[in-house]
Structures are given as structure tokens and as C-alpha cells.
Scaffold this active site. Structure first.
Site, PDB file in Angstrom:
ATOM      1  N   HIS A 176       0.814  -1.227   0.000  1.00  0.00           N
ATOM      2  CA  HIS A 176       0.000   0.000   0.000  1.00  0.00           C
ATOM      3  C   HIS A 176       0.841   1.267   0.000  1.00  0.00           C
ATOM      4  CE1 HIS A 176      -4.067  -1.810   0.807  1.00  0.00           C
ATOM      5  NE2 HIS A 176      -3.269  -2.840   1.049  1.00  0.00           N
ATOM      6  N   ASP A 193       3.589   9.512  -1.261  1.00  0.00           N
ATOM      7  CA  ASP A 193       2.461   8.758  -0.714  1.00  0.00           C
ATOM      8  C   ASP A 193       2.142   7.592  -1.641  1.00  0.00           C
ATOM      9  OD1 ASP A 193       0.273   8.042   0.890  1.00  0.00           O
ATOM     10  OD2 ASP A 193      -0.223  10.144   1.249  1.00  0.00           O
TER      11      ASP A 193
HETATM   12  P1  ADP Z   1      -2.893   6.650   4.810  1.00  0.00           P
HETATM   13  O1  ADP Z   1      -3.298   5.247   4.440  1.00  0.00           O
HETATM   14  O2  ADP Z   1      -1.422   6.922   4.663  1.00  0.00           O
HETATM   15  O3  ADP Z   1      -3.375   7.089   6.149  1.00  0.00           O
HETATM   16  P2  ADP Z   1      -4.878   7.595   2.800  1.00  0.00           P
HETATM   17  O4  ADP Z   1      -5.198   8.985   2.364  1.00  0.00           O
HETATM   18  O5  ADP Z   1      -4.672   6.638   1.671  1.00  0.00           O
HETATM   19  O6  ADP Z   1      -3.603   7.678   3.761  1.00  0.00           O
HETATM   20  O7  ADP Z   1      -6.074   6.991   3.673  1.00  0.00           O
HETATM   21  C1  ADP Z   1      -6.447   7.580   4.887  1.00  0.00           C
HETATM   22  C2  ADP Z   1      -7.864   7.157   5.294  1.00  0.00           C
HETATM   23  O8  ADP Z   1      -8.072   7.557   6.639  1.00  0.00           O
HETATM   24  C3  ADP Z   1      -8.941   7.856   4.458  1.00  0.00           C
HETATM   25  O9  ADP Z   1     -10.030   6.979   4.291  1.00  0.00           O
HETATM   26  C4  ADP Z   1      -9.326   9.066   5.308  1.00  0.00           C
HETATM   27  O10 ADP Z   1     -10.657   9.469   5.180  1.00  0.00           O
HETATM   28  C5  ADP Z   1      -9.070   8.569   6.709  1.00  0.00           C
HETATM   29  N1  ADP Z   1      -8.555   9.703   7.539  1.00  0.00           N
HETATM   30  C6  ADP Z   1      -7.366  10.299   7.421  1.00  0.00           C
HETATM   31  N2  ADP Z   1      -7.240  11.305   8.330  1.00  0.00           N
HETATM   32  C7  ADP Z   1      -8.395  11.332   9.011  1.00  0.00           C
HETATM   33  C8  ADP Z   1      -8.894  12.151  10.082  1.00  0.00           C
HETATM   34  N3  ADP Z   1      -8.167  13.131  10.619  1.00  0.00           N
HETATM   35  N4  ADP Z   1     -10.121  11.894  10.544  1.00  0.00           N
HETATM   36  C9  ADP Z   1     -10.853  10.890   9.997  1.00  0.00           C
HETATM   37  N5  ADP Z   1     -10.449  10.084   8.994  1.00  0.00           N
HETATM   38  C10 ADP Z   1      -9.239  10.303   8.507  1.00  0.00           C
HETATM   39  O1  F6P Z   2      -1.629   2.927   3.858  1.00  0.00           O
HETATM   40  C1  F6P Z   2      -0.507   2.658   4.632  1.00  0.00           C
HETATM   41  C2  F6P Z   2      -0.884   2.342   6.070  1.00  0.00           C
HETATM   42  O2  F6P Z   2       0.227   1.984   6.806  1.00  0.00           O
HETATM   43  C3  F6P Z   2      -1.864   1.214   6.226  1.00  0.00           C
HETATM   44  O3  F6P Z   2      -1.257  -0.042   6.224  1.00  0.00           O
HETATM   45  C4  F6P Z   2      -2.508   1.578   7.519  1.00  0.00           C
HETATM   46  O4  F6P Z   2      -3.815   1.098   7.651  1.00  0.00           O
HETATM   47  C5  F6P Z   2      -2.511   3.112   7.508  1.00  0.00           C
HETATM   48  O5  F6P Z   2      -1.411   3.476   6.717  1.00  0.00           O
HETATM   49  C6  F6P Z   2      -2.483   3.683   8.911  1.00  0.00           C
HETATM   50  O6  F6P Z   2      -1.325   3.331   9.619  1.00  0.00           O
HETATM   51  P1  F6P Z   2      -1.335   2.538  11.007  1.00  0.00           P
HETATM   52  O7  F6P Z   2      -1.960   1.209  10.756  1.00  0.00           O
HETATM   53  O8  F6P Z   2       0.095   2.470  11.397  1.00  0.00           O
HETATM   54  O9  F6P Z   2      -2.150   3.371  11.959  1.00  0.00           O
END
Ligand code: ADP
Ligand code: F6P
Length: 460
Positions: free
Chosen positions: A157, A365
């Protein structure tokens, strides 16, 4: 039909839409087919206490959840240590933050071995296994060593960096050799696929068999780019549900005289938060018409808070936001509203819809689902503008966003100004293209394409 077995570090109830990126996508995959979801329970227990590593079974609709607790020490070494202290920074191009010599590898291997040992007895001969993310790279090889002959796919991912960056990891040869235990390795973008392909040939001497199939260590692995998407209809439905609408109306009312800019993410150094705040400061300096009229809402949810790099970032961000408000704020206007917390998933779409501009500007990212959620939540008649880093995996698919280089602070300020000034027709036209793209490559497309490829691959 074969049963689907999903394995990931985090496991969530797939009927609940509250878990964010990876968990939502996997929940969707399992809801469609039923099956087994295996991983860490989310609980740690003192080392040596009874229950450590014991299997717990649960059901959620047509999905069986199988989880294990980890000891505090194993969790620290495997999750905070090797996964997030070595692999996460390196795969996000941050060699400077990697803790190579802290000995975390032992716990990482031990937890992967434990997962293999607990999972193997649950498997049926024709199960299809889908293992996820950097926490579990060697799991396939551990299962093969214990005699597992099932089809196994792996999906990363996060980004796959260029070969010389991967080569900085002391155990890189072992890690990549582990990837050859899989039948299919899925990556987020074409750039990641190019890096993987060149790494396995240059560093592991793999033979290119064509069609992204590579042979090394007596095994053949196929690789592919499968950009992960969101469930667009589900997100649109959340936007129009009561909590989404209430949130939208509240924000519209509160900011009726201002243009709203929005950033939402986990507080992570890959997300480019300090650079974004600096670009917003540059915008206020260069274009004073935005004073008293533009407000940036920055929501950064707490993440991996036991790690120094994350606490350092928290302090830096607080100080930058404080300085910006101190330098530019007025009694009746603050340029930045910064919140260090989660927003309930049901309310997020209302917030996205109220924003004129979304700032999704990571330094690097894997995909960035927030960008796709923002697009899905917009009103097509009056959509907001997406400012997207060219270093987000999503940039390959979303070329109708305004693409920026987050290291170029002045350039980013110019692009934000362009976004704030964009005429309605251009906003509509860009949004139409973006929506078509996230609809075509949604989470269902992702699941189906990966699993179809995995189940039809020819094996040697
Ligand atoms: P990562 O997997 O690195 O966290 P992504 O943008 O691919 O980044 O996915 C993040 C997910 O978590 C999204 O579905 C988003 O809506 C959720 N998310 C991220 N930040 C917040 C927040 N502050 N409050 C609620 N949901 C969040
Ligand atoms: O998308 C990358 C990722 O590490 C996922 O595997 C994970 O669900 C998300 O970011 C949030 O990170 P964590 O599981 O360390 O809170």
C-alpha cells in the site's frame, strides 16, 4: 469458488464503515465474497503472560475474523520498530529517519513466523490468500517454508522506491527474496512497478520473462500496478446522509464569508504538512486579498505517537500554525484552524463538500485516498478544486487536479491562488474528469482486477 483469506496487520469489522483506507478497502473485498480476515487483534499484553499469540475467532456477517494478541515487546519491535522505524521511512524516501541498527528485525521475523504458524492450520487447499502491506512482506515465505502451496498474492500500500534506496536496508536481499514466495505482487502505481522491476533485475539478478513476470530464486513472480480506489457510491451516499448534510450546512453557515481550504490526514512526515503551512503563509504574504477571506482547516489525526519522528513533527506543526495565526490573525479571523484529532467518517464528506480547495500535498504517498474521497463528495454543479502533490500515487490517475511540487513553496502558493481564483466552468470540467477516473478505478475494480489476475496466473 475458492475462499478468500485476507491478512493484514490491522483487522476491522468489515460491516462498519469507520476504519479508514486499507481497512475499508479490505472490508469491501471480504463483504463481497465472504471469507477469513486474519491479523493482529489490536491488543498488546505483557510478555510471558498467558494468551500471548493465541488465536481468537469471531464472526462479522459472512466474514470470519481470526486475530492474535502480541506481546508489548514484539509489537514494539515489529510495528513501531521495523515496520514503521525502518520500512516506512525508507519506502517513503526518508533514509535520514530510518533506524537501521536498532535490532528490530528479530521481532519483525518472529511476528511474521507467529502469524504463519497460527494461520496455516486455518487454511483449506484451494483458499486464495491476499497478504497486505509492508508489515507482512516475509509472511508468504514463512508460509511456503511450512508447506503452504496455495495461491498467494501480496499488495504493497506504500510506494516502492528506486533500487538504490531499497538497497540501503541492511536486510534488503532477504526482503526481496521473500517477495518471490508470492505468485502476484501488486503495487500502487506504474512508477512503483518500474522501480520493482528494475530492483529485481539489477539487485536480485531476476530474469525478465515479459508481461511483468520475473524469475529468480527458483520461483516466478508476476508484478502489476493496481491503484487502489474508494467505493464512490458509498461515499456519495454518506455525503447525502443526515450527518454529512448537517456537517455541510454547519460549515457553509460558519464560513459563509470565507473561502475554505482543507487538509485531512494522519499526522505523518510523508504528508508534507510543514511545507503546506509554509505555502499557505506565502500565499497570505503574496496575495493579501486572502487576508480575512481564506481559512485553512487542517485536521491531522494522531498516529504512531510513540515514535520520535512523529512527536517532532507534531511540535513543528503546532509551532508553524501558531506562528501563522500570530503573524496574520485578526480579532475576527484566524488563518488556520488546526485540529489534532480524528473526524467521524460520517461527517468527513460534509467537510470535504464545504471546502473550495483541498490540499493533498504529500512529499511521497502510496496512493492517498483522501484525494479520491474529496472528489466523490463534491457537488458537480459547484465543485471544489483539488491541489495534489505530483508525488502522491494518485497523481498518475488524477492529472486533472492542479498538480504541485510540495518542495517548491512559492510554486505551491501560486497554485493555491490559481485554485482559489478558478472560474466555475473550469472547476466543473476538471471535476467531471476526476470523477470519471475515480468511478472507473474504484475499490471494486481494484479487488476484482487483483483477484482475477491472481486466480488465473499460470504457476510453475
Ligand atoms: P494513509 O493510508 O497513509 O493514512 P490515505 O489517504 O490513503 O492515507 O487513507 C487515509 C484514510 O483515513 C482515508 O479513508 C481518510 O478518510 C481517513 N482519515 C485520514 N485522516 C483522518 C482524520 N483526521 N479523521 C478521519 N479520517 C481520517
Ligand atoms: O496505507 C498505509 C498504512 O500503513 C496502512 O497499512 C494503515 O492502515 C494506515 O497506513 C495507517 O497506519 P497505522 O496502521 O500504522 O495506523
Amino acid at each position: 469458488m475458492s475462499r478468500l483469506v485476507v491478512v493484514s496487520n490491522r483487522v476491522a469489522d468489515p460491516r462498519k464503515a469507520a476504519a479508514g483506507g486499507l481497512a475499508v478497502a479490505l472490508g469491501d473485498a471480504l463483504n463481497k465474497t465472504g471469507g477469513l480476515w486474519f491479523g493482529w487483534s489490536g491488543k498488546t499484553i505483557e510478555g510471558g503472560a498467558s494468551g500471548e499469540g493465541e488465536l481468537q475467532m469471531d464472526t462479522a456477517g459472512n466474514v470470519t475474523l481470526a486475530t492474535v494478541d502480541l506481546s508489548v515487546q514484539d509489537h514494539a519491535g515489529y510495528y513501531l520498530g521495523y515496520s514503521n522505524g525502518v520500512l516506512w521511512p525508507v519506502f517513503h524516501y526518508r533514509l535520514d529517519l530510518a533506524r537501521f541498527d536498532a535490532g528490530f528485525i528479530t521481532a519483525y521475523r518472529r511476528v511474521n513466523q507467529l502469524f504463519a504458524k497460527r494461520l496455516l492450520p486455518l487454511l483449506k487447499p484451494d483458499d486464495i490468500l491476499w497478504i497486505h502491506d509492508y508489515h507482512l512482506i516475509p509472511l508468504g515465505a514463512e508460509l511456503r517454508a511450512m508447506g503452504c502451496t496455495n495461491r498467494i498474492g501480496f499488495f504493497l500500500h506504500i510506494p516502492f522506491p528506486p533500487p538504490l534506496i531499497v538497497a540501503a536496508i541492511p536486510q534488503h536481499e532477504w526482503l526481496i527474496r521473500s517477495l518471490f514466495a508470492y505468485d502476484l505482487v501488486g503495487l500502487q502505481s506504474e512508477a512503483d512497478l518500474r522501480h520493482f522491476s528494475s530492483y529485481v533485475q539489477v539487485e536480485a539478478g531476476a530474469l525478465d520473462l515479459g508481461s511483468n513476470r520475473f524469475r529468480a530464486f527458483n520461483r516466478t513472480v508476476k508484478a502489476g500496478a493496481f491503484p487502489i480506489g474508494i467505493d464512490v457510491d458509498e461515499f456519495a451516499a454518506l455525503t447525502h446522509a443526515k450527518e454529512g448534510r448537517d456537517m455541510h450546512e454547519r460549515m457553509k453557515e460558519e464560513y459563509s464569508r470565507r473561502k475554505l481550504l482543507l487538509g485531512v490526514e494522519r499526522l505523518d512526515y510523508s504528508k508534507g504538512l510543514p511545507q503546506r503551512i509554509r505555502a499557505f503563509r506565502a500565499l497570505l504574504r503574496k496575495y493579501p486579498e486572502n487576508l480575512k477571506s481564506a481559512t485553512l482547516i487542517q485536521i491531522a489525526s494522531p498516529s504512531r505517537e510513540d515514535m520520535g519522528a512523529y512527536t517532532d513533527l507534531l511540535k513543528e506543526l503546532e509551532s508553524l500554525c501558531g506562528a501563522t495565526n500570530g503573524d496574520f490573525g485578526e480579532l475576527d479571523w484566524m488563518p488556520i484552524r488546526y485540529m489534532h484529532r480524528n473526524v467521524a467518517r460520517k461527517r468527513l464528506p460534509g467537510l470535504y463538500r464545504a471546502a473550495r480547495v483541498a490540499l493533498v500535498t504529500p512529499l511521497r504517498d502510496g496512493m492517498n485516498l483522501v484525494a479520491k474521497e474529496f472528489i466523490a463528495a463534491q457537488d458537480p454543479a459547484d465543485p471544489g478544486v483539488l491541489v495534489l502533490s505530483r508525488f502522491a500515487g494518485a497523481a498518475e490517475q488524477l492529472e486533472h487536479a492542479l498538480l504541485v511540487n510540495p518542495y517548491d513553496i512559492d510554486g505551491m502558493a501560486e497554485t493555491i491562488q490559481q485554485a482559489l481564483q478558478m472560474p466555475l466552468e473550469e472547476r466543473q470540467a476538471r471535476h467531471q474528469h476526476l470523477l470519471a477516473s475515480i468511478r472507473r478505478y474504484d475499490v471494486h475494480w481494484w479487488r476484482k482486477t487483483f483477484l482475477d489476475t491472481l486466480s488465473t496466473i499460470s504457476r510453475d
